[in-house]
Write an enzyme that holds these catalytic residues in place. Structure first.
Site, PDB file in Angstrom:
ATOM      1  N   LYS A   1      47.018  43.683  42.508  1.00 47.55           N
ATOM      2  CA  LYS A   1      47.304  44.139  43.877  1.00 47.55           C
ATOM      3  C   LYS A   1      48.347  45.264  43.865  1.00 47.55           C
ATOM      4  O   LYS A   1      48.152  46.317  44.462  1.00 47.55           O
ATOM      5  CB  LYS A   1      47.812  42.961  44.747  1.00 47.55           C
ATOM      6  CG  LYS A   1      46.874  41.770  44.788  1.00 47.55           C
ATOM      7  CD  LYS A   1      47.417  40.642  45.654  1.00 47.55           C
ATOM      8  CE  LYS A   1      48.666  39.968  45.132  1.00 47.55           C
ATOM      9  NZ  LYS A   1      48.512  39.220  43.868  1.00 47.55           N
TER      10      LYS A   1
ATOM     11  N   ARG B   1      49.539  35.277  52.904  1.00 42.31           N
ATOM     12  CA  ARG B   1      49.248  34.316  51.841  1.00 42.31           C
ATOM     13  C   ARG B   1      48.940  32.928  52.399  1.00 42.31           C
ATOM     14  O   ARG B   1      48.668  32.001  51.604  1.00 42.31           O
ATOM     15  CB  ARG B   1      50.466  34.196  50.928  1.00 42.31           C
ATOM     16  CG  ARG B   1      50.397  35.025  49.663  1.00 42.31           C
ATOM     17  CD  ARG B   1      51.742  34.884  48.982  1.00 42.31           C
ATOM     18  NE  ARG B   1      51.670  34.985  47.556  1.00 42.31           N
ATOM     19  CZ  ARG B   1      51.960  36.103  46.875  1.00 42.31           C
ATOM     20  NH1 ARG B   1      52.250  37.203  47.497  1.00 42.31           N
ATOM     21  NH2 ARG B   1      51.927  36.082  45.561  1.00 42.31           N
TER      22      ARG B   1
ATOM     23  N   ARG C   1      52.788  41.074  30.476  1.00 39.98           N
ATOM     24  CA  ARG C   1      53.825  41.863  31.157  1.00 39.98           C
ATOM     25  C   ARG C   1      55.213  41.342  30.777  1.00 39.98           C
ATOM     26  O   ARG C   1      56.133  42.133  30.541  1.00 39.98           O
ATOM     27  CB  ARG C   1      53.633  41.779  32.681  1.00 39.98           C
ATOM     28  CG  ARG C   1      54.746  42.451  33.458  1.00 39.98           C
ATOM     29  CD  ARG C   1      54.428  42.644  34.917  1.00 39.98           C
ATOM     30  NE  ARG C   1      54.285  41.386  35.638  1.00 39.98           N
ATOM     31  CZ  ARG C   1      53.879  41.289  36.897  1.00 39.98           C
ATOM     32  NH1 ARG C   1      53.553  42.383  37.558  1.00 39.98           N
ATOM     33  NH2 ARG C   1      53.765  40.130  37.495  1.00 39.98           N
TER      34      ARG C   1
ATOM     35  N   ARG D   1      60.191  39.234  34.592  1.00 41.44           N
ATOM     36  CA  ARG D   1      60.335  38.707  35.945  1.00 41.44           C
ATOM     37  C   ARG D   1      60.559  37.203  35.828  1.00 41.44           C
ATOM     38  O   ARG D   1      59.928  36.548  35.002  1.00 41.44           O
ATOM     39  CB  ARG D   1      59.015  38.983  36.708  1.00 41.44           C
ATOM     40  CG  ARG D   1      59.206  39.759  37.983  1.00 41.44           C
ATOM     41  CD  ARG D   1      57.892  40.164  38.570  1.00 41.44           C
ATOM     42  NE  ARG D   1      57.233  39.081  39.290  1.00 41.44           N
ATOM     43  CZ  ARG D   1      56.171  39.250  40.074  1.00 41.44           C
ATOM     44  NH1 ARG D   1      55.653  40.455  40.242  1.00 41.44           N
ATOM     45  NH2 ARG D   1      55.619  38.229  40.698  1.00 41.44           N
TER      46      ARG D   1
ATOM     47  N   ARG E   1      52.271  29.223  40.641  1.00 37.61           N
ATOM     48  CA  ARG E   1      51.793  30.375  41.439  1.00 37.61           C
ATOM     49  C   ARG E   1      50.276  30.293  41.629  1.00 37.61           C
ATOM     50  O   ARG E   1      49.759  30.563  42.717  1.00 37.61           O
ATOM     51  CB  ARG E   1      52.167  31.691  40.741  1.00 37.61           C
ATOM     52  CG  ARG E   1      53.627  32.051  40.862  1.00 37.61           C
ATOM     53  CD  ARG E   1      54.078  33.055  39.804  1.00 37.61           C
ATOM     54  NE  ARG E   1      53.564  34.396  39.992  1.00 37.61           N
ATOM     55  CZ  ARG E   1      53.667  35.363  39.073  1.00 37.61           C
ATOM     56  NH1 ARG E   1      54.273  35.121  37.913  1.00 37.61           N
ATOM     57  NH2 ARG E   1      53.189  36.563  39.307  1.00 37.61           N
TER      58      ARG E   1
HETATM   59  P1  AP5 Z   1      49.990  43.541  39.229  1.00 41.25           P
HETATM   60  O1  AP5 Z   1      49.386  44.774  39.760  1.00 41.25           O
HETATM   61  O2  AP5 Z   1      51.462  43.383  39.305  1.00 41.25           O
HETATM   62  O3  AP5 Z   1      49.298  42.255  39.847  1.00 41.25           O
HETATM   63  P2  AP5 Z   1      49.537  41.576  41.285  1.00 41.25           P
HETATM   64  O4  AP5 Z   1      48.219  41.124  41.782  1.00 41.25           O
HETATM   65  O5  AP5 Z   1      50.343  42.516  42.132  1.00 41.25           O
HETATM   66  O6  AP5 Z   1      50.328  40.276  40.916  1.00 41.25           O
HETATM   67  P3  AP5 Z   1      51.886  39.925  40.819  1.00 41.25           P
HETATM   68  O7  AP5 Z   1      52.268  39.745  39.426  1.00 41.25           O
HETATM   69  O8  AP5 Z   1      52.694  40.859  41.610  1.00 41.25           O
HETATM   70  O9  AP5 Z   1      51.857  38.459  41.308  1.00 41.25           O
HETATM   71  P4  AP5 Z   1      52.118  37.773  42.685  1.00 41.25           P
HETATM   72  O10 AP5 Z   1      51.058  38.083  43.646  1.00 41.25           O
HETATM   73  O11 AP5 Z   1      52.300  36.348  42.336  1.00 41.25           O
HETATM   74  O12 AP5 Z   1      53.567  38.379  43.042  1.00 41.25           O
HETATM   75  P5  AP5 Z   1      54.314  38.813  44.367  1.00 41.25           P
HETATM   76  O13 AP5 Z   1      55.295  39.804  43.954  1.00 41.25           O
HETATM   77  O14 AP5 Z   1      53.377  39.143  45.475  1.00 41.25           O
HETATM   78  O15 AP5 Z   1      49.501  43.411  37.710  1.00 41.25           O
HETATM   79  C1  AP5 Z   1      49.977  42.391  36.859  1.00 41.25           C
HETATM   80  C2  AP5 Z   1      49.896  42.893  35.394  1.00 41.25           C
HETATM   81  O16 AP5 Z   1      48.548  43.149  35.059  1.00 41.25           O
HETATM   82  C3  AP5 Z   1      50.642  44.225  35.171  1.00 41.25           C
HETATM   83  O17 AP5 Z   1      51.214  44.193  33.902  1.00 41.25           O
HETATM   84  C4  AP5 Z   1      49.533  45.293  35.260  1.00 41.25           C
HETATM   85  O18 AP5 Z   1      49.820  46.421  34.505  1.00 41.25           O
HETATM   86  C5  AP5 Z   1      48.349  44.520  34.695  1.00 41.25           C
HETATM   87  N1  AP5 Z   1      47.064  44.952  35.277  1.00 41.25           N
HETATM   88  C6  AP5 Z   1      46.792  45.156  36.604  1.00 41.25           C
HETATM   89  N2  AP5 Z   1      45.506  45.524  36.764  1.00 41.25           N
HETATM   90  C7  AP5 Z   1      44.953  45.537  35.528  1.00 41.25           C
HETATM   91  C8  AP5 Z   1      43.640  45.836  35.042  1.00 41.25           C
HETATM   92  N3  AP5 Z   1      42.645  46.169  35.877  1.00 41.25           N
HETATM   93  N4  AP5 Z   1      43.431  45.738  33.716  1.00 41.25           N
HETATM   94  C9  AP5 Z   1      44.441  45.392  32.869  1.00 41.25           C
HETATM   95  N5  AP5 Z   1      45.699  45.099  33.261  1.00 41.25           N
HETATM   96  C10 AP5 Z   1      45.951  45.181  34.580  1.00 41.25           C
HETATM   97  O19 AP5 Z   1      55.041  37.454  44.816  1.00 41.25           O
HETATM   98  C11 AP5 Z   1      56.069  36.883  44.037  1.00 41.25           C
HETATM   99  C12 AP5 Z   1      56.633  35.658  44.760  1.00 41.25           C
HETATM  100  O20 AP5 Z   1      57.226  36.069  46.009  1.00 41.25           O
HETATM  101  C13 AP5 Z   1      55.615  34.586  45.173  1.00 41.25           C
HETATM  102  O21 AP5 Z   1      55.334  33.696  44.103  1.00 41.25           O
HETATM  103  C14 AP5 Z   1      56.353  33.901  46.324  1.00 41.25           C
HETATM  104  O22 AP5 Z   1      57.383  33.088  45.860  1.00 41.25           O
HETATM  105  C15 AP5 Z   1      56.992  35.090  47.029  1.00 41.25           C
HETATM  106  N6  AP5 Z   1      56.096  35.687  48.049  1.00 41.25           N
HETATM  107  C16 AP5 Z   1      55.618  36.954  48.051  1.00 41.25           C
HETATM  108  N7  AP5 Z   1      54.843  37.166  49.130  1.00 41.25           N
HETATM  109  C17 AP5 Z   1      54.841  36.002  49.826  1.00 41.25           C
HETATM  110  C18 AP5 Z   1      54.203  35.586  51.021  1.00 41.25           C
HETATM  111  N8  AP5 Z   1      53.410  36.422  51.713  1.00 41.25           N
HETATM  112  N9  AP5 Z   1      54.389  34.310  51.435  1.00 41.25           N
HETATM  113  C19 AP5 Z   1      55.194  33.462  50.764  1.00 41.25           C
HETATM  114  N10 AP5 Z   1      55.835  33.794  49.610  1.00 41.25           N
HETATM  115  C20 AP5 Z   1      55.656  35.051  49.148  1.00 41.25           C
END
Ligand code: AP5
Length: 192
Positions: A13, A87, A126, A138, A149
């Site tokens: 994402k 979410r 990562r 992280r 997660r």
């Molecule tokens: P990346 O692009 O970072 O993936 P992502 O889908 O953004 O996933 P996140 O790691 O950010 O996870 P998340 O959704 O749990 O975290 P968030 O910050 O939202 O890619 C990941 C890796 O893969 C990278 O190394 C990238 O280079 C690689 N990659 C990407 N695409 C690729 C491809 N096509 N091929 C190969 N490699 C690839 O949330 C964190 C925490 O915050 C949550 O757990 C929760 O506690 C809180 N939170 C955030 N939002 C909310 C909400 N709305 N409600 C409640 N709690 C929330």
């Protein structure tokens, strides 16, 4: 255009949102980034959510809806990419109401379809890269938090796939290809 990027942790994402910002001038609204910024700057809210985030659980709807509401108030126009929000069903309802209040609409919900094996490889990869580069991973990029997660995604977030499908907004894209291939598939949806 206002879009949601929907998918489990590691689906890509954030990676795809950054490309859309660079290529189309859209505005990325990542609740994960906002919460991490609050954690780092040591605000009261940041202190409150730190342990929850590190464990891989979801922060309360009230907090994240408040963050998004604040951002929408501060930004003119549109072109938002909602990354990691909504979410839960309550967050999805709140987003619908907020957009309506601003006279805006949701143009597409793009689901990045992946599988658990790839997610684990990407997230742990990562973490290993960050450490190898002399930094720190992280706090939630470890096996234990990742399990939580993923479970939060399946229990609380995946019902949104049916929710947006029923609204006729859901588009699914294969998230397993290379980053540029996924970007091309997303562009195909946005330009259709
Ligand atoms: P990346 O692009 O970072 O993936 P992502 O889908 O953004 O996933 P996140 O790691 O950010 O996870 P998340 O959704 O749990 O975290 P968030 O910050 O939202 O890619 C990941 C890796 O893969 C990278 O190394 C990238 O280079 C690689 N990659 C990407 N695409 C690729 C491809 N096509 N091929 C190969 N490699 C690839 O949330 C964190 C925490 O915050 C949550 O757990 C929760 O506690 C809180 N939170 C955030 N939002 C909310 C909400 N709305 N409600 C409640 N709690 C929330």
């Amino acid at each position: 255009m206002n879009i949601i990027l929907l998918g489990p942790p590691g689906a890509g994402k954030g990676t795809q949102a950054e490309k859309l910002v660079a290529e189309r001038g859209m505005i990325q609204l990542s609740t994960g980034d906002m919460l991490r910024a609050a954690k780092t700057s040591g605000t009261e809210m940041g202190k409150k959510v730190a342990a929850v985030m590190d464990a891989g659980e979801l922060v309360t709807d009230e907090i994240v809806i408040g963050l998004i509401e604040e951002k929408l108030e501060g930004e003119q126009g549109g072109g938002f990419i909602f990354d990691g929000f909504p979410r839960t069903l309550a967050q999805a309802d709140a987003l619908g109401a907020l957009l309506e209040k601003h006279g805006a609409s949701l143009d597409a919900v793009i689901e990045l379809a992946v599988n658990d094996e790839v997610l684990v490889t990407r997230i742990l990869g990562r973490a290993a890269e960050a450490v190898a580069a002399g930094g720190t991973a992280r706090a939630d990029d470890n096996e234990e938090s990742l399990k939580t997660r993923l479970m939060a995604y399946y229990k609380q977030t995946s019902p949104l796939i049916g929710y947006y499908h029923a609204k006729g907004a859901l588009q699914s894209v294969d998230g397993l290809g290379a980053i540029d291939e996924v970007a091309v598939a997303i562009a195909g949806v946005l330009d259709a």
